[in-house]
Design an enzyme around this catalytic site. Structure first.
Site, PDB file in Angstrom:
ATOM      1  N   CYS A 109      -4.101 -10.158   1.882  1.00 35.03           N
ATOM      2  CA  CYS A 109      -4.964  -9.026   1.373  1.00 35.03           C
ATOM      3  C   CYS A 109      -4.876  -9.517  -0.208  1.00 35.03           C
ATOM      4  O   CYS A 109      -4.107  -8.788  -1.141  1.00 35.03           O
ATOM      5  CB  CYS A 109      -4.356  -7.441   1.307  1.00 35.03           C
ATOM      6  SG  CYS A 109      -3.713  -7.257   2.918  1.00 35.03           S
ATOM      7  N   ALA A 110      -5.497 -10.522  -0.640  1.00 35.33           N
ATOM      8  CA  ALA A 110      -5.290 -11.108  -1.853  1.00 35.33           C
ATOM      9  C   ALA A 110      -5.955 -10.883  -3.202  1.00 35.33           C
ATOM     10  O   ALA A 110      -5.393 -10.931  -4.198  1.00 35.33           O
ATOM     11  CB  ALA A 110      -5.581 -12.753  -1.661  1.00 35.33           C
ATOM     12  N   PRO A 112      -7.136  -9.035  -6.649  1.00 31.65           N
ATOM     13  CA  PRO A 112      -8.127 -10.082  -7.316  1.00 31.65           C
ATOM     14  C   PRO A 112      -7.495 -11.388  -7.273  1.00 31.65           C
ATOM     15  O   PRO A 112      -7.991 -12.166  -7.888  1.00 31.65           O
ATOM     16  CB  PRO A 112      -8.033  -9.211  -8.458  1.00 31.65           C
ATOM     17  CG  PRO A 112      -6.802  -8.288  -8.773  1.00 31.65           C
ATOM     18  CD  PRO A 112      -6.415  -7.941  -7.452  1.00 31.65           C
ATOM     19  N   LYS A 115      -0.885 -12.236  -6.803  1.00 29.67           N
ATOM     20  CA  LYS A 115       0.043 -12.932  -6.065  1.00 29.67           C
ATOM     21  C   LYS A 115      -0.375 -14.421  -5.612  1.00 29.67           C
ATOM     22  O   LYS A 115       0.440 -15.378  -5.476  1.00 29.67           O
ATOM     23  CB  LYS A 115       0.360 -12.022  -4.910  1.00 29.67           C
ATOM     24  CG  LYS A 115       1.008 -10.757  -5.461  1.00 29.67           C
ATOM     25  CD  LYS A 115       1.407  -9.616  -4.601  1.00 29.67           C
ATOM     26  CE  LYS A 115       2.141  -8.383  -4.870  1.00 29.67           C
ATOM     27  NZ  LYS A 115       1.287  -7.695  -5.897  1.00 29.67           N
ATOM     28  N   GLU A 133      -9.682 -12.049   1.464  1.00 29.99           N
ATOM     29  CA  GLU A 133      -9.904 -10.658   1.052  1.00 29.99           C
ATOM     30  C   GLU A 133     -11.224 -10.050   2.057  1.00 29.99           C
ATOM     31  O   GLU A 133     -12.235 -10.833   2.232  1.00 29.99           O
ATOM     32  CB  GLU A 133     -10.191 -10.355  -0.552  1.00 29.99           C
ATOM     33  CG  GLU A 133     -10.688  -9.294  -0.892  1.00 29.99           C
ATOM     34  CD  GLU A 133      -9.898  -8.039  -0.599  1.00 29.99           C
ATOM     35  OE1 GLU A 133     -10.386  -7.023  -0.289  1.00 29.99           O
ATOM     36  OE2 GLU A 133      -8.677  -8.222  -0.862  1.00 29.99           O
ATOM     37  N   ARG A 138     -14.853  -8.022  -3.596  1.00 25.86           N
ATOM     38  CA  ARG A 138     -13.293  -8.418  -4.254  1.00 25.86           C
ATOM     39  C   ARG A 138     -13.224  -9.901  -3.844  1.00 25.86           C
ATOM     40  O   ARG A 138     -12.287 -10.585  -4.818  1.00 25.86           O
ATOM     41  CB  ARG A 138     -12.462  -7.345  -3.839  1.00 25.86           C
ATOM     42  CG  ARG A 138     -12.430  -6.075  -4.348  1.00 25.86           C
ATOM     43  CD  ARG A 138     -11.711  -5.087  -3.581  1.00 25.86           C
ATOM     44  NE  ARG A 138     -10.179  -5.293  -3.349  1.00 25.86           N
ATOM     45  CZ  ARG A 138      -9.320  -5.273  -4.420  1.00 25.86           C
ATOM     46  NH1 ARG A 138      -9.536  -4.696  -5.551  1.00 25.86           N
ATOM     47  NH2 ARG A 138      -7.977  -5.784  -4.283  1.00 25.86           N
ATOM     48  N   ASP A 178       0.341  -8.038   0.877  1.00 21.10           N
ATOM     49  CA  ASP A 178       0.460  -6.780  -0.270  1.00 21.10           C
ATOM     50  C   ASP A 178      -0.495  -6.119   0.039  1.00 21.10           C
ATOM     51  O   ASP A 178      -1.750  -5.892  -0.106  1.00 21.10           O
ATOM     52  CB  ASP A 178       0.055  -7.747  -1.955  1.00 21.10           C
ATOM     53  CG  ASP A 178       0.008  -6.560  -2.752  1.00 21.10           C
ATOM     54  OD1 ASP A 178       1.187  -5.709  -2.924  1.00 21.10           O
ATOM     55  OD2 ASP A 178      -0.695  -6.552  -3.678  1.00 21.10           O
ATOM     56  N   CYS A 231       2.277  -0.894  -3.946  1.00 23.18           N
ATOM     57  CA  CYS A 231       2.672  -0.693  -5.101  1.00 23.18           C
ATOM     58  C   CYS A 231       2.539   0.999  -5.118  1.00 23.18           C
ATOM     59  O   CYS A 231       2.038   1.704  -5.913  1.00 23.18           O
ATOM     60  CB  CYS A 231       1.628  -0.848  -6.037  1.00 23.18           C
ATOM     61  SG  CYS A 231      -0.228  -0.541  -5.838  1.00 23.18           S
TER      62      CYS A 231
END
Length: 450
Positions: A109-110, A112, A115, A133, A138, A178, A231
């Site tokens: 889930c890269a 922008p 990571k 993505e 995005r 992520d 996050c």
């Protein structure tokens, strides 16, 4: 906009006697950070030329620094890919994965690209990095950031995890998940995160995260690792998701992450699984960062799969104009893993399997395009090479009017032989120009111009 009372009630349960400190931390300015792109320069070199008023090391990522300056994305060094702007606590995720050169790494889930570009520095132009993505807009931003950082060994895809799973079953050594989340650690940065927050959204995110982890598990080889992160602070999206996954997947175990720098153990006491303490929570009242949850999972057993390697789909006699360009303008040879999509020529990473059925935005380095009787180099090629790789270059100072003119798309006057020129800012590549009789025609991409 006012935060929901439901959010604060949930945080009281999570934090107990640390709750008041957490609430006070929400009133502080958010921590700002940049991460040096060591694919282009060393930390020592960056410190010597840093455009920032101060650099305070981020303790969990040696390439990371806290900064105080506003608008770090406006400096030419940013356009040259010398650093990436990244939230400091987000930099703690990739180091936990212990990426080694030659690893096959997936960032599921890269966008922008924070990571992904961090993982690329650990790979150091070796191995393979697949950055995915699901959202098309995005994914385009992700691809642009991979390009800007000059990453040579990356493939960018725009697919669902389930679609990727059909191609990459049991393929990767390391996977970054992520996961899309309710974004409780983004409240200071994005007003939309506050507006969109609800208990229902938290629960919906948790369902989606479990599905994503399921696909990640199927794409990991035996002996490989998944780092799962969010996050956000909710139980449902963090410990509960990991607990659910481990109960379903007995072939996985949770690996301990060291509790340094103010990291807090995963909140295991609410679950019948003390191993959840091996995960970590980063809270903004305990360190300079906006918050993260990180869990490291190891796959101890699984099937072996075989793959069909991707092979070049272009013959050498079809590359005549490319080789003419190479001979006239560059001092290097590029590894001949060539892949042609329409008129666009790529050099793809070694050990890449066939990508049949996937939507691929970038298959390694985009070398350039075949036009009528000529080959025109792509911006990505410029950002992946250095000064000595080019037969001609034009070096512009980062504090000059010329570099700003170049980034706006203006022509530049320079004493340089006719031909393609590598444009530099303080010695670092930033794009292409084509010189004719002392005038350098601007080839900085129109979509990136100031």
């Amino acid at each position: 906009m006012k935060l929901s009372d439901d959010f604060f009630e949930r945080m009281k349960i999570i934090l107990k006697d640390e709750y008041n400190s957490f609430v006070e931390s929400l009133k502080l300015d958010r921590a700002k950070g940049i991460r040096v792109n060591t694919l282009k320069l060393s930390l020592e070199e960056f410190k010597e030329i840093s455009p920032f008023s101060s650099l305070e090391p981020i303790p969990w990522e040696e390439r990371g620094f806290y900064i105080k300056d506003d608008k770090p994305g406006k400096h030419p060094y940013h356009q040259a890919g010398l650093y990436y702007i990244q939230e400091p606590s987000a930099m703690a995720v990739v180091p936990a994965l212990n990426i080694m050169p030659e690893d096959k790494v997936l960032d599921l889930c890269a966008a922008p690209g924070g990571k992904s570009t961090q993982a690329a520095c650990y790979l150091n132009s070796k191995g393979l990095l697949v950055c995915n993505e699901i959202e098309p807009k995005r994914a385009k931003i992700l691809s642009e950031n991979i390009e800007r950082m000059g990453i040579k060994n990356a493939v960018v895809t725009n697919n669902s995890p389930r679609e990727l799973e059909k191609v990459f079953k049991g393929y990767f050594d390391k996977i970054i998940v992520d996961a899309p989340c309710s974004g409780e650690g983004m409240f200071k940065k994005e007003e939309a995160a506050i507006q969109d927050w609800s208990v229902e959204n938290v629960e919906g995110c948790a369902v989606r995260q479990r599905e994503i982890l399921e696909s990640a598990a199927n794409m990991l080889k035996a002996g490989g690792y998944i780092v799962y992160s969010t996050c956000t602070f909710s139980f449902e999206e963090n410990e509960e998701t990991i607990d659910y996954f481990l109960k379903k997947h007995k072939e996985f175990e949770l690996i301990n992450i060291e509790k340094n720098f103010g990291f807090k153990s995963g909140l295991y006491e609410y679950f019948d699984n003390e191993n959840l303490a091996r995960a970590v929570r980063l809270f903004p009242h305990r360190l300079k960062g906006e918050g993260h949850f990180i869990a490291l999972l190891r796959k101890n057993s699984g099937e072996d799969f075989s793959y069909t390697p991707l092979k070049s789909n272009v013959k050498k006699n079809e590359l005549k104009d490319y080789y003419i360009f190479l001979t006239e303008n560059l001092n290097i040879e590029i590894e001949e893993n060539f892949y042609l999509t329409g008129e666009n020529l790529y050099s793809f990473p070694k050990n890449l399997c066939t990508l049949k059925g996937l939507k691929v935005l970038r298959t390694g380095i985009h070398l350039g395009s075949f036009k009528k009787n000529r080959f025109e180099p792509n911006h990505a090629l410029a950002l992946s090479i250095i000064d000595r790789d080019a037969k001609r270059s034009v070096n512009l100072s980062s504090d000059s009017e010329e570099i700003m003119s170049y980034l706006k798309g203006d022509v530049i006057k320079a004493k340089v032989d006719d031909g393609w020129c590598l444009m530099l800012v303080d010695g670092y590549s930033i794009g292409w120009g084509k010189a004719v009789k002392g005038v350098v025609k601007n080839h900085y991409p129109k979509g990136l111009r100031l």
